[in-house]
Scaffold this motif. Structure first.
Motif, PDB file in Angstrom:
ATOM      1  N   GLY A  86       0.812  -1.212   0.000  1.00  0.00           N
ATOM      2  CA  GLY A  86       0.000   0.000   0.000  1.00  0.00           C
ATOM      3  C   GLY A  86       0.847   1.264   0.000  1.00  0.00           C
ATOM      4  N   GLU A  87       0.312   2.314  -0.618  1.00  0.00           N
ATOM      5  CA  GLU A  87       1.044   3.580  -0.743  1.00  0.00           C
ATOM      6  C   GLU A  87       1.439   4.181   0.595  1.00  0.00           C
ATOM      7  OE1 GLU A  87      -0.268   6.422  -4.137  1.00  0.00           O
ATOM      8  OE2 GLU A  87      -2.091   5.428  -3.434  1.00  0.00           O
ATOM      9  N   ASP A  88       0.626   3.953   1.621  1.00  0.00           N
ATOM     10  CA  ASP A  88       0.837   4.606   2.915  1.00  0.00           C
ATOM     11  C   ASP A  88       1.686   3.777   3.876  1.00  0.00           C
ATOM     12  OD1 ASP A  88      -0.745   6.752   2.087  1.00  0.00           O
ATOM     13  OD2 ASP A  88      -2.590   5.767   2.763  1.00  0.00           O
ATOM     14  N   PHE A  89       2.155   2.637   3.430  1.00  0.00           N
ATOM     15  CA  PHE A  89       2.972   1.783   4.302  1.00  0.00           C
ATOM     16  C   PHE A  89       4.214   2.526   4.785  1.00  0.00           C
ATOM     17  CE2 PHE A  89       6.717  -0.984   4.640  1.00  0.00           C
ATOM     18  CZ  PHE A  89       6.312  -1.849   5.635  1.00  0.00           C
ATOM     19  N   THR A  90       4.539   2.373   6.068  1.00  0.00           N
ATOM     20  CA  THR A  90       5.751   2.970   6.619  1.00  0.00           C
ATOM     21  C   THR A  90       6.536   1.939   7.421  1.00  0.00           C
ATOM     22  OG1 THR A  90       4.575   3.727   8.606  1.00  0.00           O
ATOM     23  CG2 THR A  90       4.792   5.298   6.789  1.00  0.00           C
ATOM     24  N   LEU A 387       3.600  -3.342 -16.349  1.00  0.00           N
ATOM     25  CA  LEU A 387       3.353  -1.914 -16.536  1.00  0.00           C
ATOM     26  C   LEU A 387       1.894  -1.650 -16.908  1.00  0.00           C
ATOM     27  CD1 LEU A 387       6.629  -1.152 -18.486  1.00  0.00           C
ATOM     28  CD2 LEU A 387       6.014  -0.087 -16.317  1.00  0.00           C
ATOM     29  N   SER A 388       1.365  -2.462 -17.801  1.00  0.00           N
ATOM     30  CA  SER A 388      -0.020  -2.308 -18.235  1.00  0.00           C
ATOM     31  C   SER A 388      -0.984  -2.547 -17.075  1.00  0.00           C
ATOM     32  CB  SER A 388      -0.326  -3.268 -19.382  1.00  0.00           C
ATOM     33  OG  SER A 388      -1.626  -3.064 -19.890  1.00  0.00           O
ATOM     34  N   PHE A 389      -0.682  -3.536 -16.256  1.00  0.00           N
ATOM     35  CA  PHE A 389      -1.499  -3.849 -15.081  1.00  0.00           C
ATOM     36  C   PHE A 389      -1.600  -2.637 -14.141  1.00  0.00           C
ATOM     37  CE2 PHE A 389      -1.128  -4.957 -10.560  1.00  0.00           C
ATOM     38  CZ  PHE A 389      -2.312  -5.641 -10.336  1.00  0.00           C
ATOM     39  N   SER A 390      -0.497  -1.911 -13.998  1.00  0.00           N
ATOM     40  CA  SER A 390      -0.461  -0.803 -13.045  1.00  0.00           C
ATOM     41  C   SER A 390      -1.427   0.328 -13.410  1.00  0.00           C
ATOM     42  CB  SER A 390       0.963  -0.241 -12.951  1.00  0.00           C
ATOM     43  OG  SER A 390       1.305   0.483 -14.126  1.00  0.00           O
ATOM     44  N   ARG A 391      -1.785   0.432 -14.707  1.00  0.00           N
ATOM     45  CA  ARG A 391      -2.625   1.548 -15.170  1.00  0.00           C
ATOM     46  C   ARG A 391      -3.996   1.579 -14.492  1.00  0.00           C
ATOM     47  NH1 ARG A 391      -3.794   4.778 -17.259  1.00  0.00           N
ATOM     48  NH2 ARG A 391      -4.133   4.987 -19.463  1.00  0.00           N
ATOM     49  N   SER A 392      -4.478   0.438 -14.052  1.00  0.00           N
ATOM     50  CA  SER A 392      -5.823   0.366 -13.476  1.00  0.00           C
ATOM     51  C   SER A 392      -5.819   0.453 -11.948  1.00  0.00           C
ATOM     52  CB  SER A 392      -6.499  -0.944 -13.895  1.00  0.00           C
ATOM     53  OG  SER A 392      -5.779  -2.063 -13.364  1.00  0.00           O
ATOM     54  N   LYS A 393      -4.655   0.634 -11.351  1.00  0.00           N
ATOM     55  CA  LYS A 393      -4.563   0.586  -9.894  1.00  0.00           C
ATOM     56  C   LYS A 393      -4.657   1.980  -9.270  1.00  0.00           C
ATOM     57  CE  LYS A 393      -4.195  -2.851  -8.324  1.00  0.00           C
ATOM     58  NZ  LYS A 393      -5.241  -3.886  -8.075  1.00  0.00           N
ATOM     59  N   PRO A 394      -5.189   2.062  -8.061  1.00  0.00           N
ATOM     60  CA  PRO A 394      -5.341   3.377  -7.404  1.00  0.00           C
ATOM     61  C   PRO A 394      -4.007   4.060  -7.094  1.00  0.00           C
ATOM     62  CG  PRO A 394      -5.896   1.586  -5.885  1.00  0.00           C
ATOM     63  CD  PRO A 394      -5.772   0.972  -7.245  1.00  0.00           C
ATOM     64  N   TRP A 395      -2.927   3.278  -7.055  1.00  0.00           N
ATOM     65  CA  TRP A 395      -1.608   3.851  -6.765  1.00  0.00           C
ATOM     66  C   TRP A 395      -0.847   4.234  -8.032  1.00  0.00           C
ATOM     67  CZ3 TRP A 395       1.170   0.331  -9.388  1.00  0.00           C
ATOM     68  CH2 TRP A 395       0.776  -1.014  -9.363  1.00  0.00           C
ATOM     69  N   PHE A 396      -1.508   4.197  -9.190  1.00  0.00           N
ATOM     70  CA  PHE A 396      -0.797   4.421 -10.451  1.00  0.00           C
ATOM     71  C   PHE A 396      -0.123   5.792 -10.520  1.00  0.00           C
ATOM     72  CE2 PHE A 396      -0.729   5.998 -14.883  1.00  0.00           C
ATOM     73  CZ  PHE A 396       0.231   5.125 -15.382  1.00  0.00           C
ATOM     74  N   ASN A 397      -0.774   6.836 -10.015  1.00  0.00           N
ATOM     75  CA  ASN A 397      -0.180   8.172 -10.098  1.00  0.00           C
ATOM     76  C   ASN A 397       1.155   8.244  -9.358  1.00  0.00           C
ATOM     77  OD1 ASN A 397      -2.193   9.249 -11.710  1.00  0.00           O
ATOM     78  ND2 ASN A 397      -3.409   9.982  -9.987  1.00  0.00           N
TER      79      ASN A 397
END
Length: 460
Positions: A86-90, A387-397
């Motif tokens: 997850g993006e917020d993992f620390t 790379l293509s898979f990542s386009r649909s994920k909420p963390w893509f940006n």
């Protein structure tokens, strides 16, 4: 109205098909021109392109041939980490004390226990800098009423095993800053810098002009290189060893510090903390640093240090191609998936994860998370699919932001001996995912890079 909407939909579909066909034809011509280059006479070239909207493969040559991906492997590690952690993992580092506090004196030890934070002591964020960490430790000791310590500062890296380097890394890399090994307790990205004074003539000895850690024995065999020869310095050392050998040349006109891997990062951190506290009146002459696994039963938590969020770590991981970050993430991926926090277990989790997404494990034969191992083998088709898979994920940006801009295209580069690769996105809206790998090219890397850029222009 319904007929008009249907007509527009059909027209749009036809246009997309025609555009894809035109791009495929364009790439066919560009690939033929590129692969005929003399620099590729004995090379293997692989190139795959996927339309992210449809998921279809638009173009692939040798797409199922496993090649050394070099640092383009980082886009796979990054995507896996973002999706699993997850993006917020620390990360969290705990600072403990043990012993009796009497009249402001801790008759005991200060213990710093790591859990894999690769940013601890890094200069890339204000809050992670060594000066900030050292002052936090001092502040929290003062808040606790401790103004003297009679025992040790202990760097505790026992949360992970002692296999700090992935299988397959080579001796020429592992002693240098980019080959720094993993540790549950990192410090300053697990390297330190040395300054040098070249001789007055080529071939003359080179002197070091900065201090190093007293527990390291540095043997300097460097000689002065010709003007313009640059940094050809290699450090050779092994994990937990005290011996570091410097070999190669340092350009006569060069003025830069060289990063050298820390063979024992937890000891380096404990030493720096002990020195800092002693400067602030916290210890006697016997006040020392150690690296020990400490019994947690008698620990008292002083405070905790949290890393920046994973999204920010991934940014620097890809932007500056920090190998250490990838290797730390692989181990944490294993740990957070209920496995041992080892490189081997982390790689198994990564392979299992992508197999469930439809990628054959044989297309992803990797030994590390950074691509530094020359034994890594990945297919460009597998890379493009990730790379293509990542386009649909909420963390893509966050993911896209981390990927550098080369040749006016968002793509991660990869370079090791006679290997050059680029993987990323192209087109308006990043609707194209691609991966290009060249293994065993000849002559100049700069010339090969320019020819690859010209070839990739066909995607624009």
């Amino acid at each position: 109205m319904k007929k008009l909407a249907l007509l527009l939909l059909i027209s749009s579909s036809v246009l997309n098909i025609v555009t894809a066909q035109n791009l495929a034809s364009k790439l066919e011509v560009a690939y033929a021109r590129f692969s005929a280059n003399q620099q590729l006479k004995y090379a293997t070239v692989s190139f795959s392109v996927i339309d992210n909207k449809s998921g279809k493969v638009l173009f692939s040559k040798n797409g199922n041939t496993g090649l050394a991906p070099a640092s383009t492997l980082k886009v796979i590690t990054a995507a896996t980490a973002l999706d699993l952690l997850g993006e917020d993992f620390t990360f969290k580092t705990n600072v403990f004390y043990r012993g009796e506090i009497r009249n402001g004196t801790l008759n005991g030890d200060l213990i710093i226990k790591g859990s894999g934070d690769p940013t601890l002591g890094s200069d890339r964020w204000d809050k992670t800098k060594k000066s900030q960490i050292l002052n936090k430790i001092l502040f929290n000791l003062q808040q606790k009423g401790i103004n003297r310590i009679t025992g040790y500062v202990i760097g505790d890296a026992s949360a992970w095993d002692t296999q700090t380097l992935p299988i397959g890394w080579i001796w020429q890399d592992m002693g240098n800053y980019y080959g720094a090994g993993t540790s549950a307790l990192c410090w300053g990205e697990n390297y330190f810098e040395l300054g040098f004074s070249p001789g007055k003539t080529a071939g003359a000895p080179v002197k070091t002009n900065t201090k190093n850690y007293p527990f390291l024995e540095i043997t300097n065999e460097l000689t002065t290189g010709a003007s313009g020869s640059g940094d050809q310095v290699y450090a050779y050392s092994a994990p937990y060893s005290s011996d570091v050998f410097l070999r190669g040349t340092y350009g006569i006109d060069l003025k830069k510090q060289i990063g050298v891997a820390l063979p024992n990062p937890p000891l380096a951190m404990a030493f720096d903390v002990a020195q800092f506290l002693q400067t602030n009146g916290y210890g006697s002459e016997e006040f020392k640093a150690q690296i020990l696994p400490a019994d947690a039963k008698d620990h008292q938590l002083l405070f905790s240090i949290s890393s920046p969020p994973l999204s920010e770590i991934i940014y620097w991981f890809n932007q500056k191609s920090i190998n250490l970050y990838g290797e730390q993430l692989v181990r944490v991926i294993g740990e957070k998936s209920g496995k041992n926090p080892s490189t081997i277990e982390g790689i198994k989790v990564i392979n299992d994860y992508w197999e469930k997404k439809g990628i054959d494990p044989d297309a992803l034969r990797i030994l590390d998370g950074s691509g530094l191992s020359p034994s890594d083998r990945v297919t460009t088709l597998a890379m493009a699919k990730v790379l293509s898979f990542s386009r649909s994920k909420p963390w893509f940006n966050s993911y896209l932001k981390s990927i550098p801009l080369y040749n006016n295209q968002k793509m991660k580069s990869g370079t090791i001996a006679n290997v050059l690769a680029y993987s990323g996105f192209s087109g308006n809206g990043n609707e194209i995912s691609f991966s290009l790998m060249v293994n065993n090219y000849s002559e100049s890397t700069g010339q090969m890079r320019q020819k690859m850029y010209e070839f990739l222009n066909a995607l624009k």
